[in-house]
Design a protein around this motif. Sequence first.
Motif, short mmCIF file in Angstrom:
data_model
loop_
_atom_site.label_atom_id
_atom_site.label_comp_id
_atom_site.label_asym_id
_atom_site.label_seq_id
_atom_site.Cartn_x
_atom_site.Cartn_y
_atom_site.Cartn_z
N TYR A 1 -29.90 -39.27 -33.02
CA TYR A 1 -30.30 -38.32 -34.07
C TYR A 1 -30.85 -39.09 -35.28
CZ TYR A 1 -30.27 -34.45 -37.33
OH TYR A 1 -30.66 -33.49 -38.24
N ALA A 2 -30.13 -40.13 -35.67
CA ALA A 2 -30.57 -40.94 -36.82
C ALA A 2 -31.92 -41.60 -36.55
CB ALA A 2 -29.52 -42.00 -37.14
N ALA A 3 -32.18 -41.95 -35.29
CA ALA A 3 -33.45 -42.59 -34.93
C ALA A 3 -34.59 -41.56 -34.85
CB ALA A 3 -33.32 -43.33 -33.62
N GLY A 4 -34.26 -40.29 -35.08
CA GLY A 4 -35.30 -39.27 -35.17
C GLY A 4 -35.59 -38.54 -33.87
N VAL A 5 -34.74 -38.68 -32.87
CA VAL A 5 -34.98 -37.98 -31.60
C VAL A 5 -34.74 -36.49 -31.79
CG1 VAL A 5 -34.25 -37.76 -29.19
CG2 VAL A 5 -34.33 -40.03 -30.26
N ARG A 6 -35.77 -35.71 -31.50
CA ARG A 6 -35.71 -34.26 -31.67
C ARG A 6 -36.32 -33.60 -30.44
NH1 ARG A 6 -33.21 -36.25 -35.13
NH2 ARG A 6 -33.31 -35.96 -37.39
N ARG A 7 -36.41 -32.28 -30.48
CA ARG A 7 -36.89 -31.51 -29.33
C ARG A 7 -38.26 -31.99 -28.83
NH1 ARG A 7 -35.63 -25.29 -28.83
NH2 ARG A 7 -33.66 -26.36 -29.11
N GLY A 8 -38.31 -32.24 -27.51
CA GLY A 8 -39.57 -32.65 -26.89
C GLY A 8 -39.85 -34.15 -26.94
N GLN B 1 -29.03 -33.51 -25.18
CA GLN B 1 -28.31 -32.64 -26.12
C GLN B 1 -29.14 -32.38 -27.37
OE1 GLN B 1 -24.37 -34.17 -26.20
NE2 GLN B 1 -23.69 -32.74 -27.76
N LEU B 2 -30.04 -33.32 -27.71
CA LEU B 2 -30.89 -33.17 -28.89
C LEU B 2 -32.21 -32.47 -28.55
CD1 LEU B 2 -30.28 -36.72 -30.42
CD2 LEU B 2 -29.42 -34.54 -31.32
N GLY B 3 -32.36 -32.06 -27.29
CA GLY B 3 -33.61 -31.40 -26.91
C GLY B 3 -34.70 -32.38 -26.49
N GLY B 4 -34.35 -33.65 -26.47
CA GLY B 4 -35.31 -34.66 -26.03
C GLY B 4 -35.17 -34.87 -24.53
N PRO C 1 -35.11 -26.98 -15.34
CA PRO C 1 -34.23 -28.14 -15.53
C PRO C 1 -34.34 -28.69 -16.96
CG PRO C 1 -35.40 -28.33 -13.44
CD PRO C 1 -35.99 -27.14 -14.17
N THR C 2 -33.21 -28.99 -17.55
CA THR C 2 -33.18 -29.47 -18.94
C THR C 2 -34.06 -30.70 -19.13
OG1 THR C 2 -30.98 -28.57 -19.16
CG2 THR C 2 -31.60 -30.25 -20.76
N ARG C 3 -34.12 -31.53 -18.13
CA ARG C 3 -34.93 -32.76 -18.22
C ARG C 3 -36.38 -32.45 -18.59
NH1 ARG C 3 -35.53 -37.45 -14.74
NH2 ARG C 3 -36.93 -38.88 -15.86
N ILE C 4 -36.90 -31.31 -18.14
CA ILE C 4 -38.32 -31.01 -18.40
C ILE C 4 -38.49 -29.73 -19.22
CG2 ILE C 4 -39.23 -32.24 -16.39
CD1 ILE C 4 -39.37 -29.48 -14.96
N ALA C 5 -37.39 -29.23 -19.77
CA ALA C 5 -37.47 -27.93 -20.48
C ALA C 5 -38.43 -27.97 -21.65
CB ALA C 5 -36.07 -27.50 -20.93
N PHE C 6 -38.51 -29.10 -22.34
CA PHE C 6 -39.36 -29.16 -23.54
C PHE C 6 -40.52 -30.15 -23.38
CE2 PHE C 6 -35.02 -28.05 -24.99
CZ PHE C 6 -35.29 -26.72 -25.25
N ASP D 1 -44.36 -31.27 -21.67
CA ASP D 1 -45.59 -30.63 -21.24
C ASP D 1 -46.01 -31.14 -19.86
OD1 ASP D 1 -46.20 -33.16 -21.99
OD2 ASP D 1 -47.50 -32.59 -23.68
N ARG D 2 -45.13 -31.93 -19.21
CA ARG D 2 -45.43 -32.42 -17.87
C ARG D 2 -44.10 -32.65 -17.15
NH1 ARG D 2 -45.08 -38.46 -18.47
NH2 ARG D 2 -44.22 -38.59 -20.55
N ASP D 3 -44.18 -32.74 -15.84
CA ASP D 3 -42.97 -33.00 -15.06
C ASP D 3 -42.77 -34.50 -14.96
OD1 ASP D 3 -40.86 -33.18 -13.38
OD2 ASP D 3 -41.62 -31.77 -11.89
N LEU D 4 -41.83 -35.02 -15.76
CA LEU D 4 -41.67 -36.48 -15.79
C LEU D 4 -40.51 -36.95 -14.91
CD1 LEU D 4 -39.34 -36.03 -17.88
CD2 LEU D 4 -41.02 -36.62 -19.63
N ARG D 5 -40.05 -36.09 -14.01
CA ARG D 5 -38.96 -36.53 -13.13
C ARG D 5 -39.45 -37.63 -12.18
NH1 ARG D 5 -36.92 -30.70 -11.30
NH2 ARG D 5 -39.20 -30.40 -11.33
N GLN D 6 -38.52 -38.51 -11.80
CA GLN D 6 -38.90 -39.71 -11.05
C GLN D 6 -38.18 -39.72 -9.70
OE1 GLN D 6 -37.76 -41.39 -14.91
NE2 GLN D 6 -39.16 -43.07 -14.45
N PRO D 7 -38.94 -39.58 -8.62
CA PRO D 7 -38.31 -39.43 -7.30
C PRO D 7 -37.76 -40.74 -6.73
CG PRO D 7 -40.69 -39.52 -7.06
CD PRO D 7 -40.41 -39.56 -8.54
#
Length: 429
Positions: A87-94, A113-116, A370-375, A377-383
């Motif tokens: 949070y202090a490092a500025g991590v926010r939604r997306g 938890q921070l939406g990131g 899935p929360t991992r990609i909820a915010f 603009d692309r599917d960044l999941r890694q198979p």
Amino acid sequence: MTTTDAAHETLAFHGGPKSIAADHEDLFHWPIVTPEDEQAVIDVLRAGSMSGTGITIEFENQFASWIGREYAQGYPNGTMALLAAFYAAGVRRGDEVICPSMTYWASAMPVLQLGGTLVFADNDPDTLCIDPADIEHRITDRTKAIVPVHYLGHPCDMDAICTIAQKHNIAVVEDVSHAQGGLYKGRKVGTFGQIAAMSLMASKSFAVGEAGILVTDDRQMLETAVSFANYARHNALLTNETLKSHSGIPLGGCKGRMNQICAAMGLVQLKYYDDRIAEIQKAMNRFWDLLEGCPGIRAHRTPPGSGSTMGGWYCARGLYVAQELGGLPIEQFCEAVRAEGLTDCMPGANYPLHLHPVFNDADIFGDGKPTRIAFSDRDLRQPAGSLPHAEAVPHRIFWVPWFKHDRADVIEQYAAAYRKVANAAGRLL
Ligand SMILES: *Cc1c(COP(=O)(O)O)cnc(C)c1O
């Protein structure tokens, strides 16, 4: 016993004598608790200020000067310290955070938890730490931070990581949970990133029960972290007018106060920690020196003379090279070591996070995806297959004894047990 003798010994797995017959619990017991720790805890109980802050602030101050940073803030555990640090490092939604896949979940989960979200990077196959060469191509305009985890005590390549972070103007949040007191090129880990957070729980190297702490030189980051999960007691500390106007209610909606009993123990542990990890250092290097040249086995340690160290050698592991043992599967190798009396010898450490279902399909907050990609603009999941070194780690590393005292006679017996099994690998196939 010489190597040649050992080669002809019958493995305990095949009915021969065990290498380790006695119990050496005293060599492994951790943390070391003396009457001084006990008295410090009793003093807190008797003072009637278990939920107070005085001893915690004293511990924070001493911890900050021990590690070599301006400020420290205590938390009930390392997970919470990391959450506040992100949070202090500025991590926010997306926002995206680049984290090694091979680490404990708490290096990554607070970001969700921070939406990131997380973009996982591979590790170097030998240091097991995030591979600097696998970071830069993962940076996008949404990348907010990189999390170097000094994995299993090994310092990350901070020169390379900080250069990349500076070039792209992103924060470095160190996770020091495995490496308190470790050095990178002569300087303590936890002093390279803009902020560093760590666990101080009972099984870590710096161990005071259940606790965590973050450290920084950045006043704004400290105040933001404090505002996120602390209130009341730290109002006096805030200088930022906006944060001050919010004081009294933690912005994160969670209470992150460190337990005074743990802080009191921390003050005592801190006095002896450098000496105790120096002893561990001697013992573990003795063990690995004895195994130099042993086929199939490599030390997981920093090169002698590099100025880098393994801190308290948290969760010590060795690297396994199956090809040198005729392809003997690591499971079988460990089974034979266990039969020699080293009953904790198992393969692996952590599960590669990018393959865990929580980072692939869990909809934790009910966003309909899935929360991992909820915010994102692309599917960044890694198979599976995308981070080969991380995926190989569970089959490439094995447990070794975590000696807390440098007792040559006993350490020699343990090293001989590994050598005995390695030399007899042909008979296990
Ligand atoms: C243990 C650990 C944490 C979390 O600490 P807790 O005190 O258990 O909450 C975070 N990161 C790493 C790498 C850890 O091993």
